[in-house]
Design a protein around this motif. Structure first.
Motif, PDB file in Angstrom:
ATOM      1  N   GLU A 103      77.587 -69.291   0.750  1.00 21.64           N
ATOM      2  CA  GLU A 103      75.917 -68.932   1.687  1.00 21.64           C
ATOM      3  C   GLU A 103      76.047 -68.227   3.037  1.00 21.64           C
ATOM      4  O   GLU A 103      77.403 -68.868   3.820  1.00 21.64           O
ATOM      5  N   ASP A 104      74.988 -67.108   3.446  1.00 23.34           N
ATOM      6  CA  ASP A 104      75.157 -66.998   5.047  1.00 23.34           C
ATOM      7  C   ASP A 104      74.953 -66.959   6.402  1.00 23.34           C
ATOM      8  O   ASP A 104      74.676 -66.798   6.686  1.00 23.34           O
ATOM      9  N   SER A 105      74.462 -68.570   5.729  1.00 23.61           N
ATOM     10  CA  SER A 105      73.384 -68.877   7.388  1.00 23.61           C
ATOM     11  C   SER A 105      74.219 -70.135   7.942  1.00 23.61           C
ATOM     12  O   SER A 105      73.907 -70.655   9.274  1.00 23.61           O
ATOM     13  N   TRP A 106      75.180 -70.070   7.647  1.00 26.71           N
ATOM     14  CA  TRP A 106      76.361 -71.178   8.304  1.00 26.71           C
ATOM     15  C   TRP A 106      76.133 -70.454  10.072  1.00 26.71           C
ATOM     16  O   TRP A 106      76.019 -69.862  10.248  1.00 26.71           O
ATOM     17  N   THR A 107      76.998 -71.768  10.867  1.00 24.85           N
ATOM     18  CA  THR A 107      76.580 -71.485  12.347  1.00 24.85           C
ATOM     19  C   THR A 107      77.915 -71.834  12.655  1.00 24.85           C
ATOM     20  O   THR A 107      78.639 -72.745  12.949  1.00 24.85           O
ATOM     21  N   ILE A 108      77.775 -71.689  14.602  1.00 24.19           N
ATOM     22  CA  ILE A 108      78.726 -72.313  15.375  1.00 24.19           C
ATOM     23  C   ILE A 108      78.030 -72.906  16.069  1.00 24.19           C
ATOM     24  O   ILE A 108      77.976 -72.352  17.195  1.00 24.19           O
ATOM     25  N   VAL A 127      78.361 -63.871  10.221  1.00 21.35           N
ATOM     26  CA  VAL A 127      77.545 -63.533   8.708  1.00 21.35           C
ATOM     27  C   VAL A 127      76.408 -62.683   9.292  1.00 21.35           C
ATOM     28  O   VAL A 127      75.878 -61.502   8.713  1.00 21.35           O
ATOM     29  N   ARG A 128      75.163 -63.350   9.646  1.00 20.23           N
ATOM     30  CA  ARG A 128      74.276 -62.855   9.720  1.00 20.23           C
ATOM     31  C   ARG A 128      73.666 -61.857  11.536  1.00 20.23           C
ATOM     32  O   ARG A 128      72.687 -61.485  11.032  1.00 20.23           O
ATOM     33  N   TYR A 187      71.055 -74.117  12.328  1.00 19.92           N
ATOM     34  CA  TYR A 187      70.174 -72.688  12.174  1.00 19.92           C
ATOM     35  C   TYR A 187      69.047 -73.149  11.813  1.00 19.92           C
ATOM     36  O   TYR A 187      67.628 -72.113  12.064  1.00 19.92           O
ATOM     37  N   ARG A 188      68.190 -74.511  10.784  1.00 20.06           N
ATOM     38  CA  ARG A 188      67.442 -74.260  10.843  1.00 20.06           C
ATOM     39  C   ARG A 188      66.013 -74.499  12.621  1.00 20.06           C
ATOM     40  O   ARG A 188      65.147 -73.913  12.200  1.00 20.06           O
TER      41      ARG A 188
END
Length: 276
Positions: A103-108, A127-128, A187-188
């Motif tokens: 999935e593409d919404s993971w973050t640092i 990714v975004r 991200y949420r």
């Protein structure tokens, strides 16, 4: 009254942004490949990408600020951090399960905390190509554009939450739609700062590294972000876990969110605050 910008905040923001971009490049090298993964603490997934990113961030950030403390999801904790005036709080990959699943919404998620509160925060979704940034007293932005979470007439009220919380909000008669439950809590949360979500909640047990980076982005965008038992969250303390959390810029949602989260997740009586 204007907020005083802590000394060195802008330099810390530049450091966090640069580190996040380089960490994102490392993580993308593992993304959607045949990853080595395992489980820690009985149920929490970890991948070789988490460790590689953590190793890079440990080296880059601690070399740049050797007098800062260090708290990371993937590094063994040391109480030494609590004796430092400032501390890095790091989640190398927030949303590891989503990362593993492609999935593409993971973050640092990165933060600098001073005396228990963040003064610089970055949440980067490689990714975004979305870089959320905030500095205390400097506002918050995404890709250089200021964030403003002020509710607007006609905008759909979206709230992602576990089913039990939705049940309580429905019982309270709140008019809203269910929002997307992104794997990355950070991200949420920043979607509330961006005005895309009306509110966001976190179940009891979120750790400092899950929320510290997003915290300042939210507050600088005009969002109330609170531990529903203790109020304003504090970081870099002995206990790094938090009670249930709520984030919203819509005053009409604050009380229903607090009530729903307290019902679902509980709150020791002596911890409950009556403000708001």
């Amino acid at each position: 009254m204007p907020t005083t910008v802590p000394l060195g905040t802008e330099d810390d923001i530049k450091l966090l942004k640069s580190a996040a971009v380089h960490a994102g490049i490392i993580a993308l090298g593992f993304f959607r490949t045949d990853l080595k993964t395992w489980t820690k603490n009985m149920s929490s997934p970890v991948s070789e990408a988490d460790i590689a990113v953590d190793n890079f961030l440990t080296s880059a950030l601690r070399a740049a600020r050797p007098d800062y403390g260090w708290l990371s999801e993937e590094t063994i904790d040391s109480p030494e951090r609590m004796g430092r005036e400032r501390c890095f709080i790091v989640d190398p990959i927030d949303g590891t399960r989503g990362f593993i699943n492609g999935e593409d919404s993971w973050t640092i998620s990165l933060a600098v905390v001073e005396h228990g509160r963040p003064i610089a925060g970055v949440v980067y979704a490689p990714v975004r190509d979305e870089m959320y940034v905030a500095g205390k007293g400097l506002g918050s932005e995404c890709n250089g554009r200021p964030l403003d979470a002020t509710p607007r007439a006609g905008r759909e009220r979206l709230i992602p939450a576990p089913a039990a919380v939705h049940h309580e909000l429905a019982n309270a008669g709140i008019d809203y739609e269910k929002g997307q439950l992104y794997p990355s809590l950070a991200y949420r949360l920043v979607q509330v700062a961006a005005g895309r979500l009306a509110a966001c909640v976190a179940r009891r047990g979120a750790q400092d590294w899950d929320i510290a980076g997003a915290d300042l982005i939210l507050t600088e965008a005009g969002v109330v972000f609170e531990d529903v038992c203790l109020g304003t969250p504090r970081y870099n303390e002995t206990e790094t876990r938090h009670a249930a959390m709520a984030a919203t810029a819509d005053d009409s949602l604050l009380t229903p969110l607090r009530d729903a989260l307290r019902i679902v997740y509980g709150c020791p009586q002596h911890e409950i605050q009556t403000s708001g």
